[in-house]
Write a protein that holds these residues in place. Sequence first.
Motif, PDB file in Angstrom:
ATOM      1  N   ASN A  29      -4.527 -53.483  41.296  1.00 49.36           N
ATOM      2  CA  ASN A  29      -4.907 -52.601  40.193  1.00 49.36           C
ATOM      3  C   ASN A  29      -5.770 -53.285  39.149  1.00 49.36           C
ATOM      4  OD1 ASN A  29      -3.282 -50.477  41.212  1.00 49.36           O
ATOM      5  ND2 ASN A  29      -1.492 -51.537  40.411  1.00 49.36           N
ATOM      6  N   ALA A  30      -5.741 -54.598  39.134  1.00 47.72           N
ATOM      7  CA  ALA A  30      -6.476 -55.335  38.107  1.00 47.72           C
ATOM      8  C   ALA A  30      -7.568 -56.179  38.750  1.00 47.72           C
ATOM      9  CB  ALA A  30      -5.520 -56.240  37.324  1.00 47.72           C
ATOM     10  N   MET A  31      -8.728 -56.222  38.100  1.00 49.42           N
ATOM     11  CA  MET A  31      -9.847 -57.024  38.589  1.00 49.42           C
ATOM     12  C   MET A  31     -10.446 -57.805  37.434  1.00 49.42           C
ATOM     13  SD  MET A  31     -11.637 -54.471  41.377  1.00 49.42           S
ATOM     14  CE  MET A  31     -12.660 -55.788  42.067  1.00 49.42           C
ATOM     15  N   TYR A  32     -11.063 -58.919  37.769  1.00 50.35           N
ATOM     16  CA  TYR A  32     -11.537 -59.856  36.757  1.00 50.35           C
ATOM     17  C   TYR A  32     -12.892 -60.443  37.161  1.00 50.35           C
ATOM     18  CZ  TYR A  32      -6.396 -59.935  36.410  1.00 50.35           C
ATOM     19  OH  TYR A  32      -5.072 -59.593  36.338  1.00 50.35           O
ATOM     20  N   TRP A  33     -13.596 -60.944  36.165  1.00 54.67           N
ATOM     21  CA  TRP A  33     -14.786 -61.760  36.405  1.00 54.67           C
ATOM     22  C   TRP A  33     -14.612 -63.096  35.697  1.00 54.67           C
ATOM     23  CZ3 TRP A  33     -18.639 -61.425  39.756  1.00 54.67           C
ATOM     24  CH2 TRP A  33     -18.946 -60.170  40.315  1.00 54.67           C
ATOM     25  N   TYR A  34     -14.993 -64.157  36.421  1.00 59.91           N
ATOM     26  CA  TYR A  34     -15.010 -65.510  35.880  1.00 59.91           C
ATOM     27  C   TYR A  34     -16.388 -66.103  36.131  1.00 59.91           C
ATOM     28  CZ  TYR A  34      -9.893 -65.634  35.492  1.00 59.91           C
ATOM     29  OH  TYR A  34      -8.590 -65.394  35.142  1.00 59.91           O
ATOM     30  N   ARG A  35     -16.746 -67.078  35.306  1.00 58.95           N
ATOM     31  CA  ARG A  35     -18.009 -67.771  35.477  1.00 58.95           C
ATOM     32  C   ARG A  35     -17.747 -69.269  35.574  1.00 58.95           C
ATOM     33  NH1 ARG A  35     -22.358 -66.571  31.093  1.00 58.95           N
ATOM     34  NH2 ARG A  35     -20.635 -67.182  29.748  1.00 58.95           N
ATOM     35  N   GLN A  36     -18.456 -69.915  36.491  1.00 62.03           N
ATOM     36  CA  GLN A  36     -18.360 -71.362  36.621  1.00 62.03           C
ATOM     37  C   GLN A  36     -19.762 -71.935  36.514  1.00 62.03           C
ATOM     38  OE1 GLN A  36     -17.041 -73.001  40.417  1.00 62.03           O
ATOM     39  NE2 GLN A  36     -16.036 -74.697  39.380  1.00 62.03           N
ATOM     40  N   SER A  37     -20.047 -72.533  35.364  1.00 62.92           N
ATOM     41  CA  SER A  37     -21.330 -73.203  35.171  1.00 62.92           C
ATOM     42  C   SER A  37     -21.213 -74.618  35.721  1.00 62.92           C
ATOM     43  CB  SER A  37     -21.694 -73.239  33.684  1.00 62.92           C
ATOM     44  OG  SER A  37     -21.732 -71.932  33.163  1.00 62.92           O
ATOM     45  N   ALA A  38     -22.350 -75.254  35.915  1.00 65.23           N
ATOM     46  CA  ALA A  38     -22.362 -76.605  36.491  1.00 65.23           C
ATOM     47  C   ALA A  38     -21.506 -77.546  35.648  1.00 65.23           C
ATOM     48  CB  ALA A  38     -23.787 -77.122  36.570  1.00 65.23           C
ATOM     49  N   LYS A  39     -20.642 -78.295  36.322  1.00 65.01           N
ATOM     50  CA  LYS A  39     -19.825 -79.329  35.696  1.00 65.01           C
ATOM     51  C   LYS A  39     -18.816 -78.767  34.690  1.00 65.01           C
ATOM     52  CE  LYS A  39     -22.382 -82.494  37.715  1.00 65.01           C
ATOM     53  NZ  LYS A  39     -21.900 -83.236  38.876  1.00 65.01           N
ATOM     54  N   LYS A  40     -18.511 -77.488  34.779  1.00 62.79           N
ATOM     55  CA  LYS A  40     -17.556 -76.893  33.838  1.00 62.79           C
ATOM     56  C   LYS A  40     -16.460 -76.166  34.596  1.00 62.79           C
ATOM     57  CE  LYS A  40     -20.613 -76.118  29.872  1.00 62.79           C
ATOM     58  NZ  LYS A  40     -21.156 -75.103  28.936  1.00 62.79           N
ATOM     59  N   ALA A  69     -12.186 -61.676  40.833  1.00 65.91           N
ATOM     60  CA  ALA A  69     -10.801 -61.892  41.240  1.00 65.91           C
ATOM     61  C   ALA A  69     -10.022 -60.606  41.057  1.00 65.91           C
ATOM     62  CB  ALA A  69     -10.161 -63.026  40.425  1.00 65.91           C
ATOM     63  N   SER A  70      -8.861 -60.542  41.681  1.00 61.88           N
ATOM     64  CA  SER A  70      -8.013 -59.374  41.500  1.00 61.88           C
ATOM     65  C   SER A  70      -6.553 -59.781  41.573  1.00 61.88           C
ATOM     66  CB  SER A  70      -8.311 -58.302  42.553  1.00 61.88           C
ATOM     67  OG  SER A  70      -7.871 -58.713  43.839  1.00 61.88           O
ATOM     68  N   SER A  71      -5.700 -58.946  41.017  1.00 63.50           N
ATOM     69  CA  SER A  71      -4.261 -59.169  41.092  1.00 63.50           C
ATOM     70  C   SER A  71      -3.558 -57.835  40.931  1.00 63.50           C
ATOM     71  CB  SER A  71      -3.791 -60.138  40.000  1.00 63.50           C
ATOM     72  OG  SER A  71      -3.823 -59.519  38.728  1.00 63.50           O
ATOM     73  N   GLN A  72      -2.277 -57.831  41.271  1.00 63.68           N
ATOM     74  CA  GLN A  72      -1.482 -56.641  41.026  1.00 63.68           C
ATOM     75  C   GLN A  72      -1.119 -56.655  39.559  1.00 63.68           C
ATOM     76  OE1 GLN A  72      -1.281 -54.453  43.313  1.00 63.68           O
ATOM     77  NE2 GLN A  72       0.039 -53.015  42.265  1.00 63.68           N
ATOM     78  N   TYR A  96     -10.124 -55.909  33.988  1.00 66.81           N
ATOM     79  CA  TYR A  96     -10.033 -54.462  34.085  1.00 66.81           C
ATOM     80  C   TYR A  96      -8.709 -54.120  34.754  1.00 66.81           C
ATOM     81  CZ  TYR A  96     -14.552 -52.486  32.763  1.00 66.81           C
ATOM     82  OH  TYR A  96     -15.642 -52.036  32.060  1.00 66.81           O
ATOM     83  N   SER A  97      -8.115 -53.046  34.300  1.00 67.51           N
ATOM     84  CA  SER A  97      -6.916 -52.544  34.933  1.00 67.51           C
ATOM     85  C   SER A  97      -7.040 -51.035  35.056  1.00 67.51           C
ATOM     86  CB  SER A  97      -5.670 -52.913  34.121  1.00 67.51           C
ATOM     87  OG  SER A  97      -4.513 -52.387  34.722  1.00 67.51           O
ATOM     88  N   TYR A  98      -6.814 -50.521  36.262  1.00 64.63           N
ATOM     89  CA  TYR A  98      -6.988 -49.089  36.512  1.00 64.63           C
ATOM     90  C   TYR A  98      -8.340 -48.608  35.970  1.00 64.63           C
ATOM     91  CZ  TYR A  98      -2.034 -49.008  37.692  1.00 64.63           C
ATOM     92  OH  TYR A  98      -0.814 -49.246  38.278  1.00 64.63           O
ATOM     93  N   GLN A  99      -9.367 -49.416  36.226  1.00 63.50           N
ATOM     94  CA  GLN A  99     -10.746 -49.102  35.865  1.00 63.50           C
ATOM     95  C   GLN A  99     -10.998 -49.053  34.363  1.00 63.50           C
ATOM     96  OE1 GLN A  99     -11.059 -45.648  38.976  1.00 63.50           O
ATOM     97  NE2 GLN A  99     -13.128 -46.456  38.680  1.00 63.50           N
ATOM     98  N   LYS A 100     -10.097 -49.607  33.586  1.00 61.71           N
ATOM     99  CA  LYS A 100     -10.298 -49.651  32.140  1.00 61.71           C
ATOM    100  C   LYS A 100     -10.387 -51.098  31.673  1.00 61.71           C
ATOM    101  CE  LYS A 100      -8.068 -45.284  30.984  1.00 61.71           C
ATOM    102  NZ  LYS A 100      -6.990 -44.603  30.226  1.00 61.71           N
ATOM    103  N   SER A 133     -17.168 -50.231  36.706  1.00 58.93           N
ATOM    104  CA  SER A 133     -16.170 -49.901  37.716  1.00 58.93           C
ATOM    105  C   SER A 133     -16.332 -48.459  38.157  1.00 58.93           C
ATOM    106  CB  SER A 133     -14.760 -50.127  37.160  1.00 58.93           C
ATOM    107  OG  SER A 133     -13.786 -49.873  38.146  1.00 58.93           O
ATOM    108  N   SER A 134     -16.991 -48.269  39.305  1.00 56.25           N
ATOM    109  CA  SER A 134     -17.233 -46.920  39.809  1.00 56.25           C
ATOM    110  C   SER A 134     -16.056 -46.409  40.644  1.00 56.25           C
ATOM    111  CB  SER A 134     -18.510 -46.911  40.655  1.00 56.25           C
ATOM    112  OG  SER A 134     -18.378 -47.824  41.737  1.00 56.25           O
ATOM    113  N   LYS A 135     -15.301 -47.352  41.199  1.00 58.18           N
ATOM    114  CA  LYS A 135     -14.113 -47.004  42.000  1.00 58.18           C
ATOM    115  C   LYS A 135     -12.999 -47.969  41.642  1.00 58.18           C
ATOM    116  CE  LYS A 135     -16.809 -45.651  46.088  1.00 58.18           C
ATOM    117  NZ  LYS A 135     -17.018 -45.912  47.535  1.00 58.18           N
ATOM    118  N   LYS A 136     -11.784 -47.590  42.018  1.00 65.63           N
ATOM    119  CA  LYS A 136     -10.627 -48.413  41.656  1.00 65.63           C
ATOM    120  C   LYS A 136     -10.741 -49.839  42.197  1.00 65.63           C
ATOM    121  CE  LYS A 136      -6.602 -47.811  43.636  1.00 65.63           C
ATOM    122  NZ  LYS A 136      -5.300 -47.233  44.054  1.00 65.63           N
ATOM    123  N   ASN A 137     -11.364 -49.973  43.371  1.00 65.37           N
ATOM    124  CA  ASN A 137     -11.418 -51.301  43.982  1.00 65.37           C
ATOM    125  C   ASN A 137     -12.781 -51.978  43.799  1.00 65.37           C
ATOM    126  OD1 ASN A 137     -12.739 -49.525  45.788  1.00 65.37           O
ATOM    127  ND2 ASN A 137     -12.328 -50.893  47.511  1.00 65.37           N
TER     128      ASN A 137
END
Lengths: 114, 116
Positions: A30-41, A92-95, A49-53, A68-72
């Motif tokens: 139900n939950a999705m995430y974005w992370y960023r990895q820059s060089a050497k960091k 990433a995602s998690s329950q 986001y949870s339930y598209q919010k 988020s156009s769809k739940k997944n």
Amino acid sequence: DPKIIQKPKYLVAVTGSEKILICEQYLGHNAMYWYRQSAKKPLEFMFSYSYQKLMDNQTASSRFQPQSSKKNHLDLQITALKPDDSATYFCASSQEGHANSDYTFGSGTRLLVI
Amino acid sequence: AQRVTQVQSTGSSQWGEVTLDCSYETSEYSYLILWYRQLFSGEMVFLIYQPSFDTQNQRSGHYSVVFQKSFKSISLVISASQPEDSGTYFCALSELESSGSWQLIFGSGTQLTVMP
């Protein structure tokens, strides 16, 4: 089979352009995430986001907009690209309500802005 | 200031036991520590996690942790290490945010090299 699909795997963009990074998860989370990895960091949390919010936004710049156009689905639109945006972006995602072995990452999109 | 701290690099010989240290800062009573391994391809692979409320050190395959809650320290132990265990290992602190989402705070990672 990959449980979280990120597309494209590699992306080269010109400064000032706009790109969309795609993320789809097939884990039933139900939950999705974005992370960023820059060089050497270390990986840095961007959005959740949870339930598209939108639940949490740790990105200062409004040039980064999750969609988020769809739940997944949780895509990441980046406008007015700058060379400093060059990084690997992980979805990433998690329950919802759980952070354990369910917290799964995609393989990332490597973005290079020239 | 960094909230999750890891040693930059370490090495081992094949079949040796490897210990990767991680220290963290949190004011929360309840939290999780997760360990991930980043492959050379960039993929993040989940290894093991330790809930703060669990006094028992977790084990998963040839991975285990040594959790010292009072010192806010946790070590990942890899038994019988192999060259294919080489890579970057990340420790991540997870707290339940007021927004209701679980956010991971990563350390800078430890580069492990296991020699044959």
